[in-house]
Design a protein around this motif. Structure first.
Motif, mmCIF file in Angstrom:
data_model
loop_
_atom_site.group_PDB
_atom_site.id
_atom_site.type_symbol
_atom_site.label_atom_id
_atom_site.label_comp_id
_atom_site.label_asym_id
_atom_site.label_seq_id
_atom_site.Cartn_x
_atom_site.Cartn_y
_atom_site.Cartn_z
ATOM 1 N N TYR A 348 59.107 77.368 -7.220
ATOM 2 C CA TYR A 348 58.875 76.405 -6.143
ATOM 3 C C TYR A 348 59.850 75.226 -6.244
ATOM 4 N N GLU A 349 60.086 74.571 -5.121
ATOM 5 C CA GLU A 349 61.028 73.454 -5.064
ATOM 6 C C GLU A 349 60.336 72.116 -4.848
ATOM 7 N N GLU A 350 59.136 72.165 -4.263
ATOM 8 C CA GLU A 350 58.428 70.921 -3.965
ATOM 9 C C GLU A 350 56.929 71.123 -4.123
ATOM 10 N N LYS A 368 58.886 76.304 -0.998
ATOM 11 C CA LYS A 368 60.255 76.739 -1.269
ATOM 12 C C LYS A 368 60.941 76.964 0.069
ATOM 13 N N ASP A 369 62.063 76.263 0.284
ATOM 14 C CA ASP A 369 62.751 76.303 1.584
ATOM 15 C C ASP A 369 61.805 75.904 2.713
ATOM 16 N N GLY A 370 60.863 75.009 2.398
ATOM 17 C CA GLY A 370 59.928 74.530 3.403
ATOM 18 C C GLY A 370 58.742 75.442 3.649
ATOM 19 N N ARG A 394 53.222 83.067 5.381
ATOM 20 C CA ARG A 394 54.498 82.408 5.045
ATOM 21 C C ARG A 394 54.822 81.282 6.043
ATOM 22 N N LYS A 396 55.700 77.666 7.507
ATOM 23 C CA LYS A 396 56.569 76.535 7.177
ATOM 24 C C LYS A 396 55.929 75.273 7.759
#
Length: 418
Positions: A348-350, A368-370, A394, A396
């Motif tokens: 994960y990114e955020e 991840k990627d929003g 999935r 966003k």
């Protein structure tokens, strides 16, 4: 082999008496399979639910009967032959026969391996002491229960689900509990640091001595029983008994002897079929070559995954469409907290948190990627149901909308669909 070829004279054998095996057996009959169904289990009881073992059953809040997944009448009505307290020693793939530990043999047309896993041993000196215990079966818990007495010193090696669940039960019963985790934080393999910090705080406030970054190097015993748990750096912890909860080893030996493809689990395709087209594998012992939702090779240790694979096998054997793979989900009960998790958060990114951990009632989203790839919910049952869809579809979503508690999560699903 399709439904037309697998007729009333055919036999489906299931090796493994857990929830996966029990579910596969009854679903075969629901899917109108008319042949013989035989379930072979090593334990002497009907398939039962393992999650309560480290929670309500250990705490003596429920009796053994409450663990049974389906009553005997369910198998009788489904005409499932139950061979309990029996073990399959070998699979003869050429003649399609099973060899049991008592020498008995019988043939199969389709075989389902649902052998699960066993507690991972700790390979250090002194680990064979009598009061070093594991928790995987009813028998394991029945050894633990008499030891759960106020004032006793329990050292738990491992800060994962099982270790923390047992710690919660033990400290509530008045035991002096120490948790030793080799990783820098508890639940390190499955959740973000913020969630680990939350659970470490909850356990410490309850009286558990949580030690992270600690490596157990051995056990010092007196008269065959552990007296001290030895750690790297010369630190030691006195113990009246020890529980080791450091993960699971999939039971793949039978499959390996039979020559099936094994890689930390019996490798299976989207239909849960092994490298032998007439043999399937489901549950903790099965390695998805490519999970239908996650799109990667993975072995998933969870009841929902096991039951999903049971549905897949029953459909495949009876010539029905394979159910769509879902986002994996898990849960853990500790104190009055229900942790529910969906998706896998690695990569994960955020991290976005909705609610206040100090309440405690909150849900953490991993982006991840929003896109929401996973969510961890604490005491937010309605939000978790919405989170399962957010992850599964999935979706966003802008982080600001996720953190805004005034915006119902269901509305984000509606907005995404518009």
């Amino acid at each position: 082999m399709d439904k037309a070829q697998l007729g009333a004279g055919s036999t489906v054998a299931i090796i493994g008496g857990g929830q996966a095996g029990g579910e596969a057996a009854t679903l075969l009959r629901q899917n109108r399979f008319e042949g013989r169904i035989v379930l072979i289990g090593e334990e002497d009881c009907l398939p039962y639910m393992r999650p309560p073992l480290s929670k309500a059953f250990l705490a003596r809040e429920i009796a053994k009967d409450a663990l049974i997944y389906k009553a005997a009448t369910a198998y009788e009505n489904a005409r499932v032959e139950m061979r309990l307290n029996a073990r399959v020693d070998d699979i003869d793939r050429r003649d399609k026969r099973l060899i049991l530990n008592d020498g008995a043999t019988f043939g199969y047309d389709k075989l389902v391996i649902a052998t699960g896993g066993r507690a991972r041993p700790l390979p250090v000196p002194g680990a064979d002491a009598r009061n070093i215990l594991y928790l995987r079966t009813i028998a394991d818990v029945e050894l633990l229960q008499p030891l759960m007495q106020a004032g006793k010193r329990l050292v738990i090696v491992g800060g994962g689900y099982v270790g923390l669940e047992v710690a919660a039960v033990a400290v509530k019963r008045g035991l002096a509990v120490t948790v030793l985790e080799s990783a820098p934080r508890v639940l390190a393999r499955v959740t973000a640091p913020a969630m680990s910090d939350f659970y470490e705080r909850i356990h410490r406030e309850a009286g558990v001595d949580v030690r992270t970054g600690v490596t157990v190097s051995g056990f010092a015993s007196e008269n065959g029983c552990v007296a001290n748990v030895l750690c790297a750096g010369w630190e030691s912890f006195a113990a009246d008994f020890v529980l080791i909860g450091i993960g699971l080893v999939p039971n793949t030996e039978l499959a390996e002897r039979a020559g099936l493809d094994v890689d930390d689990g019996i490798v299976v395709d989207a239909a849960s079929r092994s490298s032998d087209p007439d043999i399937y594998a489901i549950g903790d012992c099965a390695m998805h070559a490519q999970h239908g939702f996650l799109q990667r090779k993975i072995r998933i240790e969870s009841v929902p995954n096991a039951l999903e694979q049971a549905r897949t096998v029953a459909a495949s054997i009876t010539g029905r469409p394979i159910p769509e793979a879902l986002a994996p989900w898990f849960w853990s009960d500790q104190y009055d907290l229900k942790l529910q998790m969906v998706g896998l958060s690695d990569g994960y990114e955020e991290l976005v948190i909705r609610g206040k951990p100090e309440t405690p009632s909150f849900i953490a989203f991993y982006l991840k990627d929003g896109v929401i790839i996973a969510a961890d919910s604490v005491n937010r049952f309605g939000d978790f149901m919405a989170a399962k869809r957010l992850v599964g579809e999935r979706i966003k979503v802008a982080p600001s909308r996720l953190t805004d508690d005034s915006v119902p999560l269901k509305s984000l699903l509606v907005a995404a669909a518009a």
